[in-house]
Design a protein around this motif. Structure first.
Motif, mmCIF file in Angstrom:
data_model
loop_
_atom_site.group_PDB
_atom_site.id
_atom_site.type_symbol
_atom_site.label_atom_id
_atom_site.label_comp_id
_atom_site.label_asym_id
_atom_site.label_seq_id
_atom_site.Cartn_x
_atom_site.Cartn_y
_atom_site.Cartn_z
ATOM 1 N N ASP A 1 0.250 10.321 -4.457
ATOM 2 C CA ASP A 1 -0.312 11.025 -3.618
ATOM 3 C C ASP A 1 0.008 10.733 -1.846
ATOM 4 O O ASP A 1 -0.749 9.518 -1.041
ATOM 5 N N THR B 1 0.751 -0.727 -0.181
ATOM 6 C CA THR B 1 0.316 0.118 -0.231
ATOM 7 C C THR B 1 0.853 1.697 -0.616
ATOM 8 O O THR B 1 0.630 1.892 -0.468
ATOM 9 N N LYS C 1 3.790 5.687 -5.821
ATOM 10 C CA LYS C 1 4.013 5.445 -7.720
ATOM 11 C C LYS C 1 2.809 6.301 -7.762
ATOM 12 O O LYS C 1 2.794 6.947 -8.792
ATOM 13 N N SER C 2 1.226 6.427 -7.106
ATOM 14 C CA SER C 2 1.050 7.743 -7.418
ATOM 15 C C SER C 2 0.842 8.972 -7.488
ATOM 16 O O SER C 2 0.280 10.022 -8.262
ATOM 17 N N ARG D 1 2.463 2.011 -3.384
ATOM 18 C CA ARG D 1 0.816 1.894 -4.036
ATOM 19 C C ARG D 1 1.246 3.737 -4.288
ATOM 20 O O ARG D 1 0.846 4.271 -4.866
ATOM 21 N N LEU D 2 1.107 4.566 -3.252
ATOM 22 C CA LEU D 2 0.967 5.577 -3.024
ATOM 23 C C LEU D 2 2.030 6.551 -3.187
ATOM 24 O O LEU D 2 1.567 7.042 -3.691
#
Length: 68
Positions: A38, A29, A35-36, A32-33
């Motif tokens: 955000d 998780t 990479k985004s 993923r954050l």
């Protein structure tokens, strides 16, 4: 100590493991954050070692809080 060093804030870097503990999420998780885009940016301190700025992480957490 130079004048710049005396007024510049100290950057405190924390490990990915500490980020996971603070947020209560999985490693996947967090990535993923990141990479985004955000999330607080990562700092590569060496091969395979990523850290995060504690102040930037706290600012990100504060931005996610919901006012009631």
């Amino acid at each position: 100590m130079t004048e710049v060093e005396s007024i510049a804030p100290k950057r405190v870097l924390i490990t990915l493991g500490e980020v996971i503990k603070r947020l209560g999420v999985s490693r996947t998780t967090v990535w993923r954050l990141v990479k985004s885009g955000d999330f607080a940016p990562e700092y590569r301190v060496s091969a395979g070692k990523s850290h995060f700025d504690e102040a930037e992480l706290n600012a990100w957490i504060d931005s996610r809080r919901v006012s009631l």
